[in-house]
Scaffold this active site. Structure first.
Site, PDB file in Angstrom:
ATOM      1  CG  HIS A 149      34.748  28.636  55.890  1.00  0.00           C
ATOM      2  ND1 HIS A 149      36.124  28.045  55.884  1.00  0.00           N
ATOM      3  CD2 HIS A 149      34.343  27.860  56.955  1.00  0.00           C
ATOM      4  CE1 HIS A 149      36.802  27.351  56.700  1.00  0.00           C
ATOM      5  NE2 HIS A 149      35.499  27.620  57.369  1.00  0.00           N
TER       6      HIS A 149
ATOM      7  CD  GLN B 169      38.087  22.653  55.875  1.00  0.00           C
ATOM      8  OE1 GLN B 169      39.056  22.373  55.382  1.00  0.00           O
ATOM      9  NE2 GLN B 169      38.058  23.480  56.757  1.00  0.00           N
ATOM     10  CG  ASN B 170      39.236  25.348  49.258  1.00  0.00           C
ATOM     11  OD1 ASN B 170      39.241  25.295  50.252  1.00  0.00           O
ATOM     12  ND2 ASN B 170      38.889  24.341  48.570  1.00  0.00           N
TER      13      ASN B 170
ATOM     14  CB  SER C 244      42.020  19.878  54.566  1.00  0.00           C
ATOM     15  OG  SER C 244      41.344  20.953  55.427  1.00  0.00           O
TER      16      SER C 244
ATOM     17  CG  LEU D  58      45.561  17.077  46.370  1.00  0.00           C
ATOM     18  CD1 LEU D  58      44.202  18.312  46.881  1.00  0.00           C
ATOM     19  CD2 LEU D  58      44.010  15.593  46.522  1.00  0.00           C
TER      20      LEU D  58
END
Length: 325
Positions: free
Chosen positions: A150, A132-133, A251, A294
């Site tokens: 995106h 999504q980055n 996310s 992460l």
């Protein structure tokens, strides 16, 4: 006889780095449930054929903030597509903020989390990477064939004639058109712009298309209020459907563009692992849930997989995180 210090340096550095990762992960995994979730995540990845879905939380360690804090609430409100196309003044405001923010955004580099995802792909364990980055850090870390839901801020597109321009080239044109622009910036945002006062924005000259002279030049990314291209969504669905597991990294899944893949996997009985800080919209559908940093967590997973003999490199010229022999 003890080898010279210069000979020992790579080995001692690796040992200290490995020990730091072990300590950091052990600190993050504070309960038996966390340890159990971690072990199940390792086993899921060991089996391979996994689709990875990443969000803004993966890039925060690179200095790029996310839209939401650990509580899942939105901290910043980005410009919507409707606002962008509504007036030249809105486009001027967007490009003034983006011009300042781009320098800081473009200076970010991949972190341990990005590198670990790329290494997992090289190991042959990851079927597809969906992100999504819009920062391109997966590719900078060496990942291939990344599906960018995106788009990517490295490109800009004219909404009238479709002409595409490299963002670096556009930035040079903006700098030439605004040589005295006062670059007093506020907080960097996840989409690469910053907060600027109305006074600072007023004198800014926004870009125009070199082909048709339109001022409707927009970053080639999906704004809030736009839809992800249908063909890309279907490609992502196909990968999820064919996967042995879906691993979500960083996310909160608050927007449907990412959450729908968790819904799809859960409905099909495909295991869903979610690793992010704070709550996520997909928690009830997750078969594995881990709240942990992460970078160190993914680095530890790589070490555990490699220590157990799980090294099957598709690219023999690149050996990620391999210990000296």
């Amino acid at each position: 006889r003890r080898p010279p210090r210069s000979t020992l340096f790579p080995y001692t550095t690796l040992f200290r780095s490995t020990r730091r990762i072990l300590v950091d992960v052990e600190t993050a995994l504070t309960t038996a449930h966390d340890h159990g979730s971690y072990e199940r995540l390792v086993e899921l990845l060991r089996g391979g054929n996994v689709t990875v879905l990443t969000g803004a939380g993966l890039s925060t360690e690179s200095g790029i903030p996310d839209y939401r804090g650990p509580d899942g609430k939105r901290r910043v409100v980005p410009m919507t597509y409707g606002e962008f196309v509504a007036s030249p003044a809105n486009r001027q405001r967007y490009w003034a903020r983006s011009f300042v923010g781009w320098r800081r955004f473009a200076g970010a580099g991949p972190n341990d989390g990005h590198r670990a995802v790329a290494d997992l792909q090289r190991l042959g364990l990851v079927r597809a990477i969906i992100t999504q980055n819009v920062d391109g850090l997966h590719q900078m870390a060496g990942a291939r064939d990344v599906l960018e839901l995106h788009g990517n801020l490295a490109l800009a597109r004219c909404l009238d004639c479709g002409e595409t321009t490299q963002r670096a080239e556009l930035d040079g044109r903006l700098a030439a058109a605004n040589p005295h622009f006062e670059m007093i910036a506020g907080e960097l945002r996840p989409d690469g712009d910053v907060v600027l006062s109305d006074e600072a924005v007023a004198g800014f000259h926004p870009p125009r298309c070199l082909v048709c002279q339109s001022d409707r030049v927009k970053p080639d990314v999906v704004f809030f209020g736009e839809s992800v291209p249908k063909t890309l969504v279907e490609q992502c669905f196909s990968n999820v459907d064919a996967s042995s597991g879906l691993v979500v990294l960083g996310s909160s899944l608050q927007v449907m563009s990412g959450y729908r893949f968790v819904q799809r996997a859960a409905a099909s009985g495909i295991p869903v692992a979610i690793v992010t800080r704070g709550p996520s919209r997909g928690d009830e559908k997750a078969t594995i849930r881990l709240d942990a940093p992460l970078g160190v967590t993914l680095s530890r997973i790589l070490q555990d997989l490699q220590a157990s003999g799980g090294r099957v490199y598709q690219d023999p010229g690149i050996r990620p995180c391999e210990a000296p022999r």
